[in-house]
Each structure stands twice: as structure tokens, then as C-alpha cells.
Design a protein around this motif. Structure first.
Motif, PDB file in Angstrom:
ATOM      1  N   ALA A 206      41.996  45.189  30.816  1.00  0.00           N
ATOM      2  CA  ALA A 206      40.698  44.662  31.230  1.00  0.00           C
ATOM      3  C   ALA A 206      40.475  45.212  32.641  1.00  0.00           C
ATOM      4  O   ALA A 206      41.266  44.771  33.632  1.00  0.00           O
ATOM      5  N   GLY A 207      38.997  45.361  32.807  1.00  0.00           N
ATOM      6  CA  GLY A 207      38.864  45.530  34.304  1.00  0.00           C
ATOM      7  C   GLY A 207      38.523  44.271  34.957  1.00  0.00           C
ATOM      8  O   GLY A 207      38.209  43.125  34.048  1.00  0.00           O
ATOM      9  N   CYS A 208      38.354  44.186  36.322  1.00  0.00           N
ATOM     10  CA  CYS A 208      38.020  42.805  37.103  1.00  0.00           C
ATOM     11  C   CYS A 208      37.656  43.298  38.488  1.00  0.00           C
ATOM     12  O   CYS A 208      37.683  44.422  39.176  1.00  0.00           O
ATOM     13  N   LEU A 209      37.081  42.250  39.121  1.00  0.00           N
ATOM     14  CA  LEU A 209      36.670  42.232  40.484  1.00  0.00           C
ATOM     15  C   LEU A 209      37.512  41.215  41.406  1.00  0.00           C
ATOM     16  O   LEU A 209      37.987  40.443  40.937  1.00  0.00           O
ATOM     17  N   TYR A 210      37.594  41.690  42.706  1.00  0.00           N
ATOM     18  CA  TYR A 210      38.559  40.687  43.708  1.00  0.00           C
ATOM     19  C   TYR A 210      38.167  40.976  45.102  1.00  0.00           C
ATOM     20  O   TYR A 210      37.427  41.720  45.616  1.00  0.00           O
ATOM     21  N   ASP A 267      36.469  38.699  35.723  1.00  0.00           N
ATOM     22  CA  ASP A 267      36.704  40.150  34.836  1.00  0.00           C
ATOM     23  C   ASP A 267      35.305  40.876  34.828  1.00  0.00           C
ATOM     24  O   ASP A 267      34.294  40.301  35.000  1.00  0.00           O
ATOM     25  N   THR A 268      35.362  41.879  34.238  1.00  0.00           N
ATOM     26  CA  THR A 268      33.995  42.688  34.082  1.00  0.00           C
ATOM     27  C   THR A 268      33.691  43.143  32.658  1.00  0.00           C
ATOM     28  O   THR A 268      32.822  43.847  32.544  1.00  0.00           O
ATOM     29  N   LEU A 269      34.401  42.449  31.800  1.00  0.00           N
ATOM     30  CA  LEU A 269      34.134  42.831  30.363  1.00  0.00           C
ATOM     31  C   LEU A 269      33.342  41.227  29.839  1.00  0.00           C
ATOM     32  O   LEU A 269      32.918  41.402  28.809  1.00  0.00           O
TER      33      LEU A 269
END
Length: 288
Positions: A206-210, A267-269
């Protein structure tokens, strides 16, 4: 080789200091002025200065500053000088051959006090000590390393991490520097470096941001200095490795009394559950 009797001197000196300071002060308060005390303690004036420094170096640092420094001009000059504190640093393993300091007394005290000022940095106490918590999506969760589709942390001492959800999750800590023992004069004049570190990772599926934002605040919590990372994007199908982010505050000016540490992500999903960024082992240290 010095006589073994030298090892009883520190106790004699400390008692002598206390006696001198308490004469005429039965309540044990320090006299308002010691300018008239210009002679060394009785029986000590014949000692070579190098020997006196070695003896004074055996006395606890707080007693040196609050007691011994007030005995006479000679002792004040020794306690204010670098040689005594360099010796104490060497004796206690706080310095190396490459060490250099503008003020060795401050270097000693900062080295002794050095610790992580972030409480519960790895989630061992769930969300204890973290305030201003924003629980987007399903909110923050604490999981055991390595977690699903994750990797072990580089340090074996870290066992847990915080993980975010499908909407922004943020949490913060406000560090009171005076409560941690960093006095105002030190922060205003020496302005020791303040080191900030954080670790983040995504899951490999899974993609994500921080994001990380740290502010140095005044007594009234006005912002005197700020570090804000870019929004880090971790793509889907990443390798789930842990990444360290760091920043050092220096020459930030007088007036700093608090450090506000905030981080978070998502997360980006937009999957229900906890597929967002993982964070752990956060730290704020005041460096010698």
C-alpha cells in the motif's frame, strides 16, 4: 605517585566549603555576598593548582557550582575554568580526543543530561503522552514489528510502531525544556543544538503519505523556529524499509522554552483499517 590520603580530600573539602558558607547562617542559606572571602580554605593554600584541580574534579558537579565556587576567588576561577571540566569529562567518559567545546562546563552538564525528551516514542504505552491527537479514518493503532507486509526495524530495541489509517492521523508532544532541566540562561546564551529524529515506513502492499513538523516556541508559545518536512509520498509496491528523517536546530536565538513535535500521515488507497504510514523511535535531544 600521590598518597592514598588524597582520596579523603574531596570529603574534607566539601565539609570545609559548607562550614565556610554557613558561618553566621544557622539557617544554612547562602550569604548574599562573598566578595570578602579572597583567601583559600585553611590548609589548602599550599597545594599546587594542578593537584587542587584533581581534588575538585572528584566532587559532584552541582556541589562544585553551588558550594565550592563560593569559597574563595581561587576556587571560583578554577570552577569557572575549562581545565577542571575537561578533566571531569575525561574521567566520566564524556569526551574523546576529537571533542571540542566553547564552554566545557556547559558541555559537561549537557552531556550528563542528554536523553530522548519524547516520551513513549515507540508505542510501548499505546498513545500515552501524545496529545492533540487527530484520528482520521479508523484512527491511530499500535502494532508489533515487523507487521503485515513490513520489515524489522534497524534497532533490536524497538518492538512496536504507530500506524495511520485512510484519512489524516496526527499526534504531537509539547516538551517543556525548563521542566526537563534546561535553564533559561543556557537556552538563551549557549543555545545548544536541538536534534530531531523520526523514522517512517510503509507497507509493501500500500502507498502512504508522511509529514513531520517541529517548532521551537517561546514562553507564550510563539513560534521562534520551525522545521516542516515536505509531504513524503511512499508508492504502492515499495520495499517497506524504514527511513530516518532528521533536523538540527542551531543559532535559533534567545527565548526558546518549548519544543512542539508533530508527525502523521495516511494511506493513499483509502482502504479501511491501518494501511497508512508507520512511525516509531521519534526523538528530540538537546546536544552538548
Amino acid at each position: 605517585m600521590p598518597s592514598n590520603n588524597i582520596f579523603i580530600f574531596p570529603f574534607f573539602i566539601l565539609n570545609q566549603c559548607l562550614t565556610l558558607l554557613r558561618v553566621g547562617n544557622p539557617d544554612h542559606s547562602f550569604p548574599p555576598s562573598l566578595s570578602d572571602r579572597t583567601q583559600p580554605a585553611p590548609g589548602m593554600e599550599s597545594l599546587p593548582e594542578a593537584v587542587l584541580i584533581r581534588i575538585l574534579a572528584s566532587i559532584p558537579a552541582v556541589d562544585l557550582v553551588l558550594v565550592c565556587r563560593l569559597v574563595c576567588c581561587q576556587w571560583k576561577n578554577l570552577v569557572d575554568g575549562a581545565e577542571l571540566w575537561i578533566l571531569k569529562c575525561q574521567q566520566e567518559g564524556l569526551t574523546t580526543a576529537e571533542s571540542d567545546a566553547e564552554n566545557w562546563q556547559n558541555f559537561y552538564f549537557l552531556s550528563k543530561k542528554r536523553k530522548n525528551l519524547i516520551k513513549n516514542p515507540c508505542g510501548e504505552e499505546d498513545l500515552e503522552h501524545w496529545g492533540e491527537v487527530e484520528n482520521g479514518g479508523d484512527g491511530w493503532k499500535v502494532e508489533e514489528l515487523p507487521g503485515d507486509f513490513g520489515k524489522e526495524f534497524p534497532s533490536e530495541e524497538v518492538h512496536k510502531y504507530f500506524v495511520t489509517s485512510y484519512e489524516w492521523c496526527r499526534k504531537a508532544q509539547l516538551i517543556d525544556l525548563r521542566a526537563e532541566g534546561y535553564w533559561e540562561e543556557l537556552m538563551d546564551t549557549t543555545q545548544p543544538k536541538i536534534m530531531v529524529r523520526d523514522w517512517y515506513a510503509g507497507r509493501s502492499d500500500a502507498g502512504c503519505l508522511y509529514e513531520l513538523c517541529v517548532k521551537l516556541l517561546s514562553e507564550n508559545e510563539d513560534v521562534l523556529a520551525e522545521y516542516k518536512s515536505e509531504t513524503v509520498t511512499i508508492p504502492e509496491d515499495n520495499d517497506a524499509s524504514w527511513t530516518e528523517i532528521s533536523h538540527t536546530f542551531s543559532s535559533y536565538g534567545p527565548g526558546v522554552r518549548f519544543v512542539r513535535f508533530e508527525h502523521g500521515g495516511q494511506d493513499t488507497l483509502f482502504w479501511k483499517g491501518w494501511y497508512g504510514v508507520r512511525v516509531t523511535n521519534s526523538s528530540v535531544t538537546v546536544e552538548p
